[in-house]
Write a protein that holds these residues in place. Structure first.
Motif, PDB file in Angstrom:
ATOM      1  N   PRO A  83       0.814  -1.215   0.000  1.00  0.00           N
ATOM      2  CA  PRO A  83       0.000   0.000   0.000  1.00  0.00           C
ATOM      3  C   PRO A  83       0.847   1.265   0.000  1.00  0.00           C
ATOM      4  CG  PRO A  83      -0.795  -1.586   1.604  1.00  0.00           C
ATOM      5  CD  PRO A  83       0.548  -2.059   1.164  1.00  0.00           C
ATOM      6  N   SER A  84       0.248   2.333  -0.507  1.00  0.00           N
ATOM      7  CA  SER A  84       0.943   3.614  -0.621  1.00  0.00           C
ATOM      8  C   SER A  84       0.505   4.581   0.474  1.00  0.00           C
ATOM      9  CB  SER A  84       0.659   4.253  -1.987  1.00  0.00           C
ATOM     10  OG  SER A  84       1.055   3.420  -3.039  1.00  0.00           O
ATOM     11  N   ILE A  85       1.430   5.401   0.916  1.00  0.00           N
ATOM     12  CA  ILE A  85       1.087   6.566   1.732  1.00  0.00           C
ATOM     13  C   ILE A  85       0.973   7.729   0.754  1.00  0.00           C
ATOM     14  CG2 ILE A  85       1.786   8.092   3.604  1.00  0.00           C
ATOM     15  CD1 ILE A  85       3.423   5.799   4.757  1.00  0.00           C
ATOM     16  N   ILE A  86      -0.254   8.164   0.475  1.00  0.00           N
ATOM     17  CA  ILE A  86      -0.447   9.165  -0.581  1.00  0.00           C
ATOM     18  C   ILE A  86      -0.493  10.587  -0.048  1.00  0.00           C
ATOM     19  CG2 ILE A  86      -1.559   7.524  -2.127  1.00  0.00           C
ATOM     20  CD1 ILE A  86      -4.258   8.821  -1.394  1.00  0.00           C
ATOM     21  N   ALA A  87      -0.665  10.747   1.265  1.00  0.00           N
ATOM     22  CA  ALA A  87      -0.654  12.092   1.846  1.00  0.00           C
ATOM     23  C   ALA A  87      -0.458  11.978   3.345  1.00  0.00           C
ATOM     24  CB  ALA A  87      -1.948  12.845   1.536  1.00  0.00           C
TER      25      ALA A  87
ATOM     26  N   MET B  65      -6.121  18.638  17.649  1.00  0.00           N
ATOM     27  CA  MET B  65      -4.942  18.409  16.811  1.00  0.00           C
ATOM     28  C   MET B  65      -5.104  17.166  15.955  1.00  0.00           C
ATOM     29  SD  MET B  65      -1.451  19.307  18.899  1.00  0.00           S
ATOM     30  CE  MET B  65      -1.736  18.122  20.207  1.00  0.00           C
ATOM     31  N   LEU B  66      -5.567  16.079  16.572  1.00  0.00           N
ATOM     32  CA  LEU B  66      -5.708  14.825  15.840  1.00  0.00           C
ATOM     33  C   LEU B  66      -6.784  14.934  14.764  1.00  0.00           C
ATOM     34  CD1 LEU B  66      -5.001  11.909  15.328  1.00  0.00           C
ATOM     35  CD2 LEU B  66      -6.402  11.260  17.297  1.00  0.00           C
ATOM     36  N   LYS B  67      -7.899  15.537  15.111  1.00  0.00           N
ATOM     37  CA  LYS B  67      -8.980  15.700  14.137  1.00  0.00           C
ATOM     38  C   LYS B  67      -8.518  16.529  12.944  1.00  0.00           C
ATOM     39  CE  LYS B  67     -12.276  18.810  14.574  1.00  0.00           C
ATOM     40  NZ  LYS B  67     -12.487  19.492  13.265  1.00  0.00           N
ATOM     41  N   GLU B  68      -7.847  17.638  13.219  1.00  0.00           N
ATOM     42  CA  GLU B  68      -7.427  18.526  12.127  1.00  0.00           C
ATOM     43  C   GLU B  68      -6.293  17.906  11.313  1.00  0.00           C
ATOM     44  OE1 GLU B  68      -7.025  22.652  12.844  1.00  0.00           O
ATOM     45  OE2 GLU B  68      -8.949  22.803  13.912  1.00  0.00           O
TER      46      GLU B  68
ATOM     47  N   ALA C  27      -6.033  14.703  10.677  1.00  0.00           N
ATOM     48  CA  ALA C  27      -6.718  13.754   9.791  1.00  0.00           C
ATOM     49  C   ALA C  27      -7.400  14.481   8.647  1.00  0.00           C
ATOM     50  CB  ALA C  27      -7.730  12.939  10.592  1.00  0.00           C
ATOM     51  N   GLU C  28      -8.094  15.567   8.953  1.00  0.00           N
ATOM     52  CA  GLU C  28      -8.773  16.343   7.912  1.00  0.00           C
ATOM     53  C   GLU C  28      -7.781  16.926   6.913  1.00  0.00           C
ATOM     54  OE1 GLU C  28     -12.719  17.894  10.375  1.00  0.00           O
ATOM     55  OE2 GLU C  28     -10.882  19.089  10.412  1.00  0.00           O
ATOM     56  N   MET C  29      -6.648  17.387   7.413  1.00  0.00           N
ATOM     57  CA  MET C  29      -5.626  17.967   6.556  1.00  0.00           C
ATOM     58  C   MET C  29      -5.033  16.910   5.622  1.00  0.00           C
ATOM     59  SD  MET C  29      -2.302  20.175   7.844  1.00  0.00           S
ATOM     60  CE  MET C  29      -3.352  21.020   9.039  1.00  0.00           C
ATOM     61  N   ALA C  30      -4.760  15.724   6.156  1.00  0.00           N
ATOM     62  CA  ALA C  30      -4.205  14.659   5.321  1.00  0.00           C
ATOM     63  C   ALA C  30      -5.193  14.239   4.237  1.00  0.00           C
ATOM     64  CB  ALA C  30      -3.823  13.464   6.188  1.00  0.00           C
ATOM     65  N   ILE C  31      -6.466  14.126   4.609  1.00  0.00           N
ATOM     66  CA  ILE C  31      -7.489  13.751   3.625  1.00  0.00           C
ATOM     67  C   ILE C  31      -7.596  14.809   2.529  1.00  0.00           C
ATOM     68  CG2 ILE C  31      -9.960  13.356   3.297  1.00  0.00           C
ATOM     69  CD1 ILE C  31      -9.965  12.203   6.188  1.00  0.00           C
ATOM     70  N   LYS C  32      -7.585  16.069   2.921  1.00  0.00           N
ATOM     71  CA  LYS C  32      -7.661  17.152   1.932  1.00  0.00           C
ATOM     72  C   LYS C  32      -6.468  17.125   0.994  1.00  0.00           C
ATOM     73  CE  LYS C  32      -8.198  22.164   1.495  1.00  0.00           C
ATOM     74  NZ  LYS C  32      -8.337  23.454   2.223  1.00  0.00           N
ATOM     75  N   LYS C  33      -5.270  16.914   1.542  1.00  0.00           N
ATOM     76  CA  LYS C  33      -4.067  16.875   0.705  1.00  0.00           C
ATOM     77  C   LYS C  33      -4.060  15.668  -0.236  1.00  0.00           C
ATOM     78  CE  LYS C  33      -0.163  17.765   2.945  1.00  0.00           C
ATOM     79  NZ  LYS C  33       0.811  17.752   4.071  1.00  0.00           N
TER      80      LYS C  33
ATOM     81  N   GLY D  83      -0.150  13.364  14.099  1.00  0.00           N
ATOM     82  CA  GLY D  83       0.196  13.009  12.728  1.00  0.00           C
ATOM     83  C   GLY D  83      -0.867  12.122  12.131  1.00  0.00           C
ATOM     84  N   ALA D  84      -1.089  12.257  10.826  1.00  0.00           N
ATOM     85  CA  ALA D  84      -2.068  11.431  10.131  1.00  0.00           C
ATOM     86  C   ALA D  84      -1.564  11.122   8.732  1.00  0.00           C
ATOM     87  CB  ALA D  84      -3.429  12.127  10.063  1.00  0.00           C
ATOM     88  N   ALA D  85      -1.936   9.950   8.229  1.00  0.00           N
ATOM     89  CA  ALA D  85      -1.530   9.520   6.894  1.00  0.00           C
ATOM     90  C   ALA D  85      -2.697   8.847   6.196  1.00  0.00           C
ATOM     91  CB  ALA D  85      -0.349   8.556   6.974  1.00  0.00           C
ATOM     92  N   VAL D  86      -2.841   9.127   4.920  1.00  0.00           N
ATOM     93  CA  VAL D  86      -3.829   8.436   4.096  1.00  0.00           C
ATOM     94  C   VAL D  86      -3.127   7.290   3.383  1.00  0.00           C
ATOM     95  CG1 VAL D  86      -5.469   8.598   2.182  1.00  0.00           C
ATOM     96  CG2 VAL D  86      -5.230  10.506   3.798  1.00  0.00           C
TER      97      VAL D  86
END
Length: 336
Positions: free
Chosen positions: A17-21, A60-63, A65-71, A171-174
């Protein structure tokens, strides 16, 4: 079907699997450290416009996650799982963030190893065909962790040189089934290792044997050597634990000293008063998803072994005189 399991503890992903953002948010102290240019958001204070430190950590965690999804460019309704955990009782940062995100939630707890555990489990879901897109995240907060695990900050207690500073951040990763670098190629699941340590102000000594055990098993199971990696990095052993890992591995005939470092040493500068170094779930998370991810995109690193460590103690277990059980999970990140 190709066998994905190697040995007793390692999985080799058939379709890595890829880490895309990714996204990383840090507090004001981390924002003064040497990696400050790699983070997406640096807070100006510990409260993040919230009434309590615990609510600030959840935000912090919520934002993140939202930031990673948006990116990532993936519509939010296509994110199939939110795999997350944190240090607070009942992983309230992750579960309360999930309450607001509205994504099916898998809560996990690995203490400070949570980021590697989440990346590995997320990769299993994607490689197994159970999801095309999911987000993995974790967080910690210096003030909330001190309040829960040690002493209220208002007391101003002195800390010994072996103590570490809990990183304030998230930190969050998609993770996706797309063919895009970097990829998650292996996961080595750790075993709980307890060497009888009892000092909650010396986590590096307690966790180092777990890191050694997982590194040895990963190399054995994958039939790889340290030279196969551009970098081997532990999550939050800091100066005390890092030295122990190097020494214990050398006793086993394994020398990683020329390609080994620790997230807890990278995130702060020697001039910052953090004693032995950094710790906390966010330590491995923001260094891996902020600094290492971007350096892999640049091609500086093409193959990294991330070994995040966790101390599985609680305030109750410490008060009852229990020793400190520890764990380390490893994930290999590669540009293919």
């Amino acid at each position: 079907m190709a066998l994905k399991k190697l040995g007793n503890q390692t999985v080799k992903f058939q379709n890595p699997p890829s880490i895309i953002a990714t996204a990383s948010i840090v507090g004001p102290v981390e924002g003064q450290g040497p990696l400050k240019d790699y983070f997406d958001l640096i807070l100006s204070d510990f409260n993040f416009q919230e009434k309590t430190w615990e609510k600030a950590e959840k935000r912090m965690l919520k934002e993140a996650a939202e930031m990673a999804i948006k990116k990532s460019g993936v519509p939010g309704n296509q994110i199939e799982y939110f795999v997350a955990g944190d240090l607070l009782n009942q992983i309230i940062s992750a579960s309360f963030a999930a309450r607001e995100l509205g994504i099916p939630f898998l809560g996990i707890y690995g203490a400070c190893s949570t980021m590697a555990e989440g990346l590995g489990l997320g990769a299993m879901l994607v490689d197994g065909g159970y999801a095309d897109y999911l987000v993995v995240g974790t967080s910690s907060h210096f003030c909330s962790a001190e309040r829960q695990y040690r002493f209220p900050l208002e007391l101003g207690n002195q800390r010994p040189p072996t103590a570490q500073r809990t990183v304030t951040g998230a930190g969050a990763a998609v993770i996706s089934s797309k063919n895009q670098n970097p990829r998650i190629t292996y996961m080595t699941t750790g075993k709980v290792i307890d060497m009888g340590e009892v000092n909650p102000n010396d986590m590096g000594t307690a966790m180092a044997p777990a890191a050694v055990d997982t590194i040895v098993k990963h190399l054995e199971d994958s039939n790889r050597s340290p030279e196969d990696y551009d970098l081997i990095i532990t999550g939050d052993l800091a100066s005390v634990g890092k030295d122990i890992v190097e020494r214990l591995l050398k006793e086993k005939g394994i020398d990683i000293s020329d390609r080994y470092t620790d997230c807890g040493l990278l995130i702060y500068s020697p001039q910052q008063d953090v004693h032995a170094g950094g710790s906390g779930c966010a330590c491995a998370a923001v260094v891996t998803l902020g600094y290492l991810f971007k350096e892999m995109q640049k091609g500086r690193y093409n193959r990294i072994l991330v070994v995040a460590t966790g101390a599985l103690l609680s305030t109750t277990s410490v008060q009852q005189g229990e020793t400190i059980p520890c764990i380390a999970h490893a994930v290999a990140l590669e540009n293919l």
